[in-house]
Design an enzyme around this catalytic site. Sequence first.
Site, short mmCIF file in Angstrom:
data_model
loop_
_atom_site.label_atom_id
_atom_site.label_comp_id
_atom_site.label_asym_id
_atom_site.label_seq_id
_atom_site.Cartn_x
_atom_site.Cartn_y
_atom_site.Cartn_z
N GLY A 1 -50.19 -5.48 10.17
CA GLY A 1 -50.04 -5.98 11.46
C GLY A 1 -50.83 -5.23 11.96
N ASN B 1 -54.34 -5.95 12.22
CA ASN B 1 -54.86 -7.39 12.76
C ASN B 1 -54.79 -7.67 13.90
OD1 ASN B 1 -58.05 -8.13 11.55
ND2 ASN B 1 -56.66 -7.53 9.60
N ARG C 1 -41.51 -23.76 -4.26
CA ARG C 1 -42.85 -23.49 -3.57
C ARG C 1 -42.88 -24.79 -2.30
NH1 ARG C 1 -45.78 -19.23 -4.08
NH2 ARG C 1 -47.87 -19.32 -2.14
N ASN D 1 -58.21 -17.74 7.88
CA ASN D 1 -57.93 -16.63 7.10
C ASN D 1 -59.02 -15.60 7.33
OD1 ASN D 1 -56.46 -15.07 6.25
ND2 ASN D 1 -57.14 -16.21 3.79
N THR D 2 -58.54 -14.16 7.36
CA THR D 2 -59.52 -13.40 7.75
C THR D 2 -59.62 -12.85 5.68
OG1 THR D 2 -60.18 -11.13 8.08
CG2 THR D 2 -57.82 -11.47 8.62
N HIS D 3 -60.63 -12.90 5.39
CA HIS D 3 -60.90 -12.08 4.25
C HIS D 3 -61.53 -10.79 4.17
CE1 HIS D 3 -60.59 -11.93 -0.36
NE2 HIS D 3 -61.84 -11.20 -0.32
N ASP E 1 -58.77 -24.14 3.30
CA ASP E 1 -58.37 -25.43 2.74
C ASP E 1 -57.94 -24.88 1.20
OD1 ASP E 1 -60.39 -24.62 0.26
OD2 ASP E 1 -61.66 -25.51 0.74
N ALA E 2 -57.29 -25.92 0.58
CA ALA E 2 -56.59 -26.14 -0.93
C ALA E 2 -57.29 -24.88 -1.95
CB ALA E 2 -56.71 -27.68 -0.94
C1 GRF Z 1 -56.99 -7.14 6.52
O1 GRF Z 1 -58.25 -6.08 5.88
C2 GRF Z 1 -57.03 -8.90 4.90
O2 GRF Z 1 -58.43 -8.92 5.00
C3 GRF Z 1 -56.21 -8.51 3.89
O3 GRF Z 1 -55.48 -7.48 4.62
C4 GRF Z 1 -55.60 -6.69 5.31
C5 GRF Z 1 -54.19 -7.04 6.81
O4 GRF Z 1 -53.77 -6.15 6.82
N1 GRF Z 1 -55.86 -9.58 2.71
P1 GRF Z 1 -53.42 -6.04 8.18
O5 GRF Z 1 -51.81 -6.04 8.14
O6 GRF Z 1 -53.91 -6.64 9.70
O7 GRF Z 1 -53.11 -4.32 9.10
#
Ligand code: GRF
Length: 216
Positions: free
Chosen positions: A27, A29, A80, A122-124, A156-157
């Site tokens: 966590g 982020n 699911r 979402n962050t990638h 999105d999906a």
């Molecule tokens: C982030 O880098 C995200 O892009 C990836 O997992 C990480 C999450 O990190 N999918 P955290 O749990 O927020 O430290």
Amino acid sequence: MTTPNAPVRSVTPRRPARVVVLVSGGGSNLAALLEATREPGYGAQVVAVGADRDSAGGLALGTEAGAATFVERLGDHADRAAWDAALTARVAEHDPDLVVSAGFLKLCGPRFLERFEGRYINTHNTLLPAFPGMNGPRDALEYGVKITGATLFFVDAGVDTGAILAQVAVPVQEDDDVETLTERIKVAERAQLVEEVGRLAREGWRLEGRTVRVGA
Ligand code: GRF
């Protein structure tokens, strides 16, 4: 690029905007977002933190910050679809303006998207559309790219296919391994997340096909 007849969603969040954050891991982020929300002018508050596993470190961060927390485990449901419905109901209880997936290691299902698409980001940890999926930094390193980064997008999906809200570039260094690259991406990713969630919260947004306009 706008597509004729693309679905349009406009969102004007309340002030402060109500944000639900979904996590699976440490966590960091989420921690950055919680820190930002201590500043009243930021415009958003994290009202709840949800996880798909009890071990998610982000749950404790949420509790410390006074947010509600909940856990919805896939394994506790018959299938699911049942999990999707339960997660949707849990998030909906908190009436969010915005849902943020921050290291949430599950794909949300159709019920969730029906309810939250257009207000779910979402962050990638790569520059999409390159290297989607769970092992982005590893795949980017193995491919030999010289620049990667982080992408914030509306879910999105598909898998990491939604409309892009923001991207930040991170150069790959010659001596990088998966760990060092992943950590450097996370620093840029956190700053981007804090900046963009604040902008969405304060200015609202409009989503038209793959085009995102903040403040429109
Ligand atoms: C982030 O880098 C995200 O892009 C990836 O997992 C990480 C999450 O990190 N999918 P955290 O749990 O927020 O430290």
